[in-house]
Motif scaffolding. Structure first.
Motif, PDB file in Angstrom:
ATOM      1  N   ALA A  41       0.816  -1.222   0.000  1.00 51.72           N
ATOM      2  CA  ALA A  41       0.000   0.000   0.000  1.00 51.72           C
ATOM      3  C   ALA A  41       0.848   1.270   0.000  1.00 51.72           C
ATOM      4  N   GLY A  42       2.169   1.109   0.064  1.00 48.21           N
ATOM      5  CA  GLY A  42       3.062   2.264   0.025  1.00 48.21           C
ATOM      6  C   GLY A  42       3.216   2.990   1.346  1.00 48.21           C
ATOM      7  N   GLU A  43       2.895   2.332   2.452  1.00 48.21           N
ATOM      8  CA  GLU A  43       3.038   2.970   3.758  1.00 48.21           C
ATOM      9  C   GLU A  43       4.517   3.125   4.119  1.00 48.21           C
ATOM     10  N   GLY A  44       4.813   4.131   4.930  1.00 53.29           N
ATOM     11  CA  GLY A  44       6.182   4.389   5.349  1.00 53.29           C
ATOM     12  C   GLY A  44       6.614   3.500   6.492  1.00 53.29           C
ATOM     13  N   ALA A  45       7.923   3.444   6.704  1.00 53.58           N
ATOM     14  CA  ALA A  45       8.490   2.569   7.727  1.00 53.58           C
ATOM     15  C   ALA A  45       7.984   2.877   9.136  1.00 53.58           C
ATOM     16  N   PRO A  46       7.863   4.146   9.555  1.00 48.76           N
ATOM     17  CA  PRO A  46       7.377   4.403  10.928  1.00 48.76           C
ATOM     18  C   PRO A  46       5.977   3.854  11.185  1.00 48.76           C
ATOM     19  N   LYS A  47       5.084   3.999  10.206  1.00 45.77           N
ATOM     20  CA  LYS A  47       3.728   3.488  10.384  1.00 45.77           C
ATOM     21  C   LYS A  47       3.727   1.965  10.426  1.00 45.77           C
ATOM     22  N   ILE A  48       4.521   1.340   9.568  1.00 41.95           N
ATOM     23  CA  ILE A  48       4.592  -0.117   9.546  1.00 41.95           C
ATOM     24  C   ILE A  48       5.136  -0.629  10.875  1.00 41.95           C
ATOM     25  N   ARG A  49       6.185  -0.002  11.368  1.00 43.47           N
ATOM     26  CA  ARG A  49       6.774  -0.427  12.636  1.00 43.47           C
ATOM     27  C   ARG A  49       5.761  -0.343  13.777  1.00 43.47           C
ATOM     28  N   ALA A  50       5.060   0.764  13.886  1.00 40.08           N
ATOM     29  CA  ALA A  50       4.093   0.930  14.965  1.00 40.08           C
ATOM     30  C   ALA A  50       2.970  -0.090  14.861  1.00 40.08           C
ATOM     31  N   ARG A  51       2.519  -0.326  13.638  1.00 37.32           N
ATOM     32  CA  ARG A  51       1.426  -1.288  13.427  1.00 37.32           C
ATOM     33  C   ARG A  51       1.851  -2.705  13.810  1.00 37.32           C
ATOM     34  N   LEU A  52       3.025  -3.116  13.396  1.00 32.39           N
ATOM     35  CA  LEU A  52       3.479  -4.470  13.684  1.00 32.39           C
ATOM     36  C   LEU A  52       3.721  -4.670  15.178  1.00 32.39           C
ATOM     37  N   GLU A  53       4.285  -3.686  15.832  1.00 32.55           N
ATOM     38  CA  GLU A  53       4.541  -3.819  17.268  1.00 32.55           C
ATOM     39  C   GLU A  53       3.233  -3.868  18.062  1.00 32.55           C
ATOM     40  N   HIS A  54       2.222  -3.158  17.580  1.00 31.31           N
ATOM     41  CA  HIS A  54       0.907  -3.225  18.229  1.00 31.31           C
ATOM     42  C   HIS A  54       0.275  -4.598  18.021  1.00 31.31           C
ATOM     43  N   LEU A  55       0.324  -5.097  16.796  1.00 31.88           N
ATOM     44  CA  LEU A  55      -0.287  -6.393  16.510  1.00 31.88           C
ATOM     45  C   LEU A  55       0.389  -7.519  17.275  1.00 31.88           C
ATOM     46  N   ALA A  56       1.712  -7.407  17.462  1.00 34.34           N
ATOM     47  CA  ALA A  56       2.429  -8.459  18.187  1.00 34.34           C
ATOM     48  C   ALA A  56       1.857  -8.654  19.592  1.00 34.34           C
ATOM     49  N   LEU A  57       1.376  -7.592  20.202  1.00 35.40           N
ATOM     50  CA  LEU A  57       0.811  -7.678  21.550  1.00 35.40           C
ATOM     51  C   LEU A  57      -0.543  -8.379  21.570  1.00 35.40           C
ATOM     52  N   HIS A  58      -1.215  -8.393  20.427  1.00 35.47           N
ATOM     53  CA  HIS A  58      -2.593  -8.892  20.394  1.00 35.47           C
ATOM     54  C   HIS A  58      -2.766 -10.081  19.453  1.00 35.47           C
ATOM     55  N   THR A  59      -1.680 -10.702  19.041  1.00 29.37           N
ATOM     56  CA  THR A  59      -1.796 -11.903  18.217  1.00 29.37           C
ATOM     57  C   THR A  59      -2.042 -13.109  19.113  1.00 29.37           C
ATOM     58  N   GLN A  60      -3.046 -13.878  18.753  1.00 29.79           N
ATOM     59  CA  GLN A  60      -3.440 -15.052  19.522  1.00 29.79           C
ATOM     60  C   GLN A  60      -3.103 -16.310  18.726  1.00 29.79           C
ATOM     61  N   GLY A  61      -2.275 -17.169  19.297  1.00 32.36           N
ATOM     62  CA  GLY A  61      -1.946 -18.422  18.645  1.00 32.36           C
ATOM     63  C   GLY A  61      -2.494 -19.594  19.436  1.00 32.36           C
ATOM     64  N   TYR A  62      -3.123 -20.545  18.757  1.00 30.22           N
ATOM     65  CA  TYR A  62      -3.642 -21.748  19.405  1.00 30.22           C
ATOM     66  C   TYR A  62      -3.007 -22.982  18.772  1.00 30.22           C
ATOM     67  N   LEU A  63      -2.557 -23.888  19.620  1.00 27.68           N
ATOM     68  CA  LEU A  63      -1.864 -25.104  19.186  1.00 27.68           C
ATOM     69  C   LEU A  63      -2.527 -26.317  19.818  1.00 27.68           C
ATOM     70  N   ILE A  64      -2.840 -27.314  18.975  1.00 26.00           N
ATOM     71  CA  ILE A  64      -3.379 -28.577  19.487  1.00 26.00           C
ATOM     72  C   ILE A  64      -2.401 -29.688  19.118  1.00 26.00           C
ATOM     73  N   PRO A  65      -1.643 -30.207  20.092  1.00 26.40           N
ATOM     74  CA  PRO A  65      -0.711 -31.302  19.812  1.00 26.40           C
ATOM     75  C   PRO A  65      -1.432 -32.644  19.907  1.00 26.40           C
ATOM     76  N   PRO A  66      -1.208 -33.566  18.959  1.00 21.49           N
ATOM     77  CA  PRO A  66      -1.934 -34.835  19.004  1.00 21.49           C
ATOM     78  C   PRO A  66      -1.348 -35.859  19.973  1.00 21.49           C
ATOM     79  N   ASP A  67      -0.082 -35.695  20.341  1.00 18.65           N
ATOM     80  CA  ASP A  67       0.615 -36.739  21.103  1.00 18.65           C
ATOM     81  C   ASP A  67       1.361 -36.115  22.280  1.00 18.65           C
ATOM     82  N   LEU A  68       0.820 -36.270  23.479  1.00 22.09           N
ATOM     83  CA  LEU A  68       1.448 -35.673  24.658  1.00 22.09           C
ATOM     84  C   LEU A  68       2.778 -36.342  25.001  1.00 22.09           C
ATOM     85  N   TYR A  69       2.900 -37.647  24.735  1.00 21.30           N
ATOM     86  CA  TYR A  69       4.178 -38.311  24.990  1.00 21.30           C
ATOM     87  C   TYR A  69       5.283 -37.709  24.131  1.00 21.30           C
ATOM     88  N   TYR A  70       4.955 -37.460  22.846  1.00 22.23           N
ATOM     89  CA  TYR A  70       5.942 -36.829  21.964  1.00 22.23           C
ATOM     90  C   TYR A  70       6.319 -35.455  22.501  1.00 22.23           C
TER      91      TYR A  70
END
Length: 315
Positions: A153-182
């Motif tokens: 979109a042609g955004e500048g580096a300062p805006k991209i940096r601020a956006r990514l650092e904000h999103l990092a705080l609010h990214t939710q990851g969910y993991l389901i492992p099939p094998d607890l022994y592993y």
């Protein structure tokens, strides 16, 4: 300004997307006995390595991320010439040294780049920012997708940096492992005692599967559900509800699977999540899990990530 994007190979996104947006990959090398593969996000090579080695001995694997010197050499060899500003987005620093290696390398890169750029005919400064995504695998992809959108979109580096650092705080990851022994054996190999023998034995005997949640670098159980497929279904239903409620901070859901994607497509909840994304103009990315991810959480694991405030699991 020419802005470049770098991710490590644990970032689960389709290779076609990474190639389209000219991402540079910091490969992570995996060694199991005498077998060695540097992960460059080649899904076929990953699957072949999975079937040959990971399924039986993956918990013994040694993972070797790019060193400080390798990152330094990669930047000075190409990136400081091709770009004026680079964002390097890494797997959470609580689970890997890649962020620390890249941060350390950045100091020498910024000290050494000038004669190299001058020789290439560039008289402008070079800058880079190392960003800890504070998440794992498919959830790392949320920041990478947003970075690519902002660059396009042609955004500048300062805006991209601020956006990514904000999103990092609010990214939710969910993991389901099939094998607890592993998972337990892999954790012990790495010196991590977080999955005890008793809990693994009880979980396996009762077929109880944890839904692990990662946010801001911290990973812990969000729920414990009887059966792998019901655990996957409840997790994907939770994500679909967040999509339908309009909660997402960026129109992106990323998903990865530790095996053939045809197997992922047959899991309960998958089609409903895809339909929710289509109906709400949310882009859905799916990929074979990185080799690093598979050796750490096991064949057949499912990971899904998105960005939204609030972490309560409603499975």
């Amino acid at each position: 300004m020419r802005i470049g994007l770098v991710v490590d190979s644990a970032c689960d996104l389709p290779k076609a997307f990474l190639d389209q947006h000219n991402f540079t990959i910091l490969p992570i090398t995996v060694r199991i006995g005498e077998a060695v593969l540097a992960d460059h996000r080649d899904e076929q090579a990953t699957l072949e390595f999975l079937h040959s080695h990971v399924a039986t001995r993956g918990h013994e694997a040694e993972t070797m991320p790019f060193t400080v010197q390798q990152i330094h050499d990669l930047f000075l060899g190409r990136l400081v010439i091709d770009y004026d500003y680079v964002f390097c987005m890494t797997i959470t620093k609580t689970r890997s040294p890649i962020f620390d290696n890249a941060s350390q390398a950045s100091f020498s890169i910024l000290n050494d780049y000038r004669p190299i750029r001058a020789a290439a005919g560039h008289d402008t400064p070079f800058a880079l920012r190392v960003i800890d995504t504070q998440n794992l695998f498919a959830a790392q992809g949320v920041l990478a997708v947003e970075a690519a959108r902002l660059v396009a979109a042609g955004e500048g580096a300062p805006k991209i940096r601020a956006r990514l650092e904000h999103l990092a705080l609010h990214t939710q990851g969910y993991l389901i492992p099939p094998d607890l022994y592993y998972l337990r054996n892999r954790a012990r190999t790495k010196g991590d005692r977080s999955v005890g023998l008793l809990s693994a034995a009880l979980g396996t005997a009762l077929d109880i599967k944890p839904v692990l949640h990662c946010n801001r670098g911290e990973t812990g159980p969000a729920a414990k559900i009887k059966g792998f497929e019901p655990a996957v279904q409840k997790t994907l239903e939770h994500v679909a509800r967040r999509v339908e409620a309009g909660d997402l901070l960026t129109p992106t859901v990323c998903m990865s699977y530790g095996g053939e994607l045809e197997e992922l497509h047959r899991l309960p909840g998958y089609e409903n999540l895809r339909a929710a994304c289509r109906a709400n103009n949310v882009e859905f990315f799916e990929s074979v899990m990185s080799l690093t991810g598979m050796v750490n959480v096991g064949k057949g694991a499912v990971v899904v990530g998105f960005a939204a405030e609030g972490q309560k699991f409603s499975g």
